[in-house]
Scaffold this motif. Structure first.
Motif, PDB file in Angstrom:
ATOM      1  N   ALA A  21      47.636  55.617  20.057  1.00 40.93           N
ATOM      2  CA  ALA A  21      46.498  55.013  19.924  1.00 40.93           C
ATOM      3  C   ALA A  21      46.330  53.821  19.490  1.00 40.93           C
ATOM      4  O   ALA A  21      46.579  54.230  18.140  1.00 40.93           O
ATOM      5  N   TYR A  22      45.456  52.867  19.328  1.00 40.67           N
ATOM      6  CA  TYR A  22      44.621  51.798  18.480  1.00 40.67           C
ATOM      7  C   TYR A  22      43.313  51.517  18.855  1.00 40.67           C
ATOM      8  O   TYR A  22      43.321  52.078  19.798  1.00 40.67           O
ATOM      9  N   SER A  23      42.498  51.345  17.467  1.00 39.23           N
ATOM     10  CA  SER A  23      41.042  50.727  17.816  1.00 39.23           C
ATOM     11  C   SER A  23      41.060  49.140  16.757  1.00 39.23           C
ATOM     12  O   SER A  23      41.770  49.689  15.499  1.00 39.23           O
ATOM     13  N   ALA A  24      39.876  49.177  17.012  1.00 39.22           N
ATOM     14  CA  ALA A  24      39.118  48.335  16.307  1.00 39.22           C
ATOM     15  C   ALA A  24      39.134  48.427  14.804  1.00 39.22           C
ATOM     16  O   ALA A  24      38.429  49.957  14.652  1.00 39.22           O
ATOM     17  N   ASP A  25      38.828  48.029  13.560  1.00 32.76           N
ATOM     18  CA  ASP A  25      38.153  48.345  12.020  1.00 32.76           C
ATOM     19  C   ASP A  25      37.044  48.672  12.677  1.00 32.76           C
ATOM     20  O   ASP A  25      36.400  49.580  11.613  1.00 32.76           O
ATOM     21  N   SER A  26      36.625  47.830  13.192  1.00 34.67           N
ATOM     22  CA  SER A  26      34.752  48.481  13.482  1.00 34.67           C
ATOM     23  C   SER A  26      34.564  49.932  13.840  1.00 34.67           C
ATOM     24  O   SER A  26      33.570  50.329  13.239  1.00 34.67           O
ATOM     25  N   VAL A  27      35.825  50.296  14.614  1.00 33.10           N
ATOM     26  CA  VAL A  27      34.750  51.452  14.802  1.00 33.10           C
ATOM     27  C   VAL A  27      35.862  52.614  14.417  1.00 33.10           C
ATOM     28  O   VAL A  27      35.650  54.010  15.012  1.00 33.10           O
ATOM     29  N   LYS A  28      36.850  52.449  13.463  1.00 35.08           N
ATOM     30  CA  LYS A  28      37.809  53.340  13.285  1.00 35.08           C
ATOM     31  C   LYS A  28      36.858  54.579  12.264  1.00 35.08           C
ATOM     32  O   LYS A  28      36.409  54.367  11.561  1.00 35.08           O
ATOM     33  N   GLY A  29      37.555  55.164  12.393  1.00 35.67           N
ATOM     34  CA  GLY A  29      36.554  56.675  12.221  1.00 35.67           C
ATOM     35  C   GLY A  29      35.298  57.302  13.057  1.00 35.67           C
ATOM     36  O   GLY A  29      34.991  58.651  12.796  1.00 35.67           O
ATOM     37  N   ARG A  30      35.073  56.653  14.024  1.00 33.43           N
ATOM     38  CA  ARG A  30      34.075  56.656  14.811  1.00 33.43           C
ATOM     39  C   ARG A  30      34.203  57.021  16.281  1.00 33.43           C
ATOM     40  O   ARG A  30      33.803  57.788  16.937  1.00 33.43           O
ATOM     41  N   PHE A  31      35.277  55.874  16.766  1.00 28.72           N
ATOM     42  CA  PHE A  31      35.732  56.154  18.582  1.00 28.72           C
ATOM     43  C   PHE A  31      37.013  56.955  18.179  1.00 28.72           C
ATOM     44  O   PHE A  31      37.684  56.480  17.617  1.00 28.72           O
ATOM     45  N   THR A  32      37.126  57.305  19.026  1.00 29.05           N
ATOM     46  CA  THR A  32      38.225  58.353  20.237  1.00 29.05           C
ATOM     47  C   THR A  32      38.148  57.694  21.022  1.00 29.05           C
ATOM     48  O   THR A  32      37.662  58.366  22.099  1.00 29.05           O
ATOM     49  N   ILE A  33      39.776  57.319  21.391  1.00 29.68           N
ATOM     50  CA  ILE A  33      40.265  57.256  22.810  1.00 29.68           C
ATOM     51  C   ILE A  33      41.156  58.211  23.153  1.00 29.68           C
ATOM     52  O   ILE A  33      41.913  59.118  22.052  1.00 29.68           O
ATOM     53  N   SER A  34      41.154  58.464  24.214  1.00 23.39           N
ATOM     54  CA  SER A  34      41.863  59.519  24.317  1.00 23.39           C
ATOM     55  C   SER A  34      42.210  59.318  26.509  1.00 23.39           C
ATOM     56  O   SER A  34      41.788  58.701  27.086  1.00 23.39           O
ATOM     57  N   ARG A  35      43.505  59.776  27.204  1.00 25.18           N
ATOM     58  CA  ARG A  35      43.203  59.879  27.849  1.00 25.18           C
ATOM     59  C   ARG A  35      43.995  61.510  29.293  1.00 25.18           C
ATOM     60  O   ARG A  35      44.566  62.110  28.245  1.00 25.18           O
ATOM     61  N   ASP A  36      43.251  61.382  30.044  1.00 26.67           N
ATOM     62  CA  ASP A  36      44.242  62.306  30.556  1.00 26.67           C
ATOM     63  C   ASP A  36      45.066  62.309  32.007  1.00 26.67           C
ATOM     64  O   ASP A  36      44.302  61.395  33.214  1.00 26.67           O
ATOM     65  N   ASN A  37      45.750  61.992  31.804  1.00 27.49           N
ATOM     66  CA  ASN A  37      47.011  61.437  32.927  1.00 27.49           C
ATOM     67  C   ASN A  37      47.288  62.119  34.048  1.00 27.49           C
ATOM     68  O   ASN A  37      47.625  61.671  35.661  1.00 27.49           O
ATOM     69  N   ALA A  38      46.447  63.851  34.598  1.00 28.92           N
ATOM     70  CA  ALA A  38      46.430  64.427  35.254  1.00 28.92           C
ATOM     71  C   ALA A  38      45.274  63.801  36.606  1.00 28.92           C
ATOM     72  O   ALA A  38      45.205  63.868  37.895  1.00 28.92           O
ATOM     73  N   GLY A  39      43.715  63.551  35.103  1.00 23.07           N
ATOM     74  CA  GLY A  39      42.948  62.893  36.103  1.00 23.07           C
ATOM     75  C   GLY A  39      42.621  62.063  35.991  1.00 23.07           C
ATOM     76  O   GLY A  39      41.593  60.718  36.680  1.00 23.07           O
ATOM     77  N   ASN A  40      43.801  60.783  36.285  1.00 23.46           N
ATOM     78  CA  ASN A  40      43.818  59.794  35.771  1.00 23.46           C
ATOM     79  C   ASN A  40      42.248  58.860  34.985  1.00 23.46           C
ATOM     80  O   ASN A  40      41.793  57.933  35.572  1.00 23.46           O
ATOM     81  N   THR A  41      42.241  59.066  34.040  1.00 19.69           N
ATOM     82  CA  THR A  41      41.079  59.298  33.594  1.00 19.69           C
ATOM     83  C   THR A  41      41.592  58.776  32.107  1.00 19.69           C
ATOM     84  O   THR A  41      42.281  59.384  31.445  1.00 19.69           O
ATOM     85  N   VAL A  42      40.501  57.672  31.466  1.00 20.15           N
ATOM     86  CA  VAL A  42      40.788  57.380  30.052  1.00 20.15           C
ATOM     87  C   VAL A  42      38.926  57.577  29.925  1.00 20.15           C
ATOM     88  O   VAL A  42      38.102  57.588  30.192  1.00 20.15           O
ATOM     89  N   TYR A  43      38.992  58.423  28.421  1.00 20.18           N
ATOM     90  CA  TYR A  43      37.567  58.321  27.662  1.00 20.18           C
ATOM     91  C   TYR A  43      37.558  57.406  26.477  1.00 20.18           C
ATOM     92  O   TYR A  43      38.757  57.279  25.396  1.00 20.18           O
ATOM     93  N   LEU A  44      36.073  57.543  25.862  1.00 19.18           N
ATOM     94  CA  LEU A  44      36.122  56.925  24.733  1.00 19.18           C
ATOM     95  C   LEU A  44      35.044  57.530  23.917  1.00 19.18           C
ATOM     96  O   LEU A  44      33.767  57.862  24.885  1.00 19.18           O
TER      97      LEU A  44
END
Length: 126
Positions: free
Chosen positions: A63-86
């Protein structure tokens, strides 16, 4: 052709949380780098976060994130459900923007994805 549909935007008070979802179709989801961008009124679209597959003897997702959101936003993905979350926590008024889901088979610095969703509005009140 990859189609992306975002959901989960809305109005929240500063300090609150929201979770954005992006449902993907039309491609082999697990092979794609997935990410989020945002665009505030009068500003350019900016990178928020991305997650890509690192292939090898043992494959994993980085995972990669912008400095402005580090520590606050988390990206994740569910490959079985074909979905990415923020997952967005500790939201600030300056996080107010239209948030776009994006996808591409490749992820590089200064990423310009080939596929985009229609966007979902996030408004953070002070």
């Amino acid at each position: 052709q990859v189609q992306l549909v975002e959901s989960g935007g809305g109005l929240v008070q500063a300090g609150g949380s929201l979770r954005l979802s992006c449902a993907a179709s039309g491609g082999t989801f697990s092979d794609y780098a997935m990410g989020w961008f945002r665009q505030a009124p009068g500003k350019e679209r900016e990178f928020v976060a991305a997650v890509k597959r690192i292939s090898g003897i043992i494959s994993y997702y980085q995972a990669y994130s912008a400095d402005s959101v580090k520590g606050r936003f988390t990206i994740s993905r569910d490959n079985a459900g074909n979905t990415v979350y923020l997952q967005m926590n500790s939201l600030k008024p300056e996080d107010t923007a239209v948030y776009y889901c994006a996808a591409d088979r490749y992820y590089t610095d200064h990423w310009v994805p080939a596929y985009w969703g229609q966007g979902t509005q996030v408004t953070v009140s002070s």
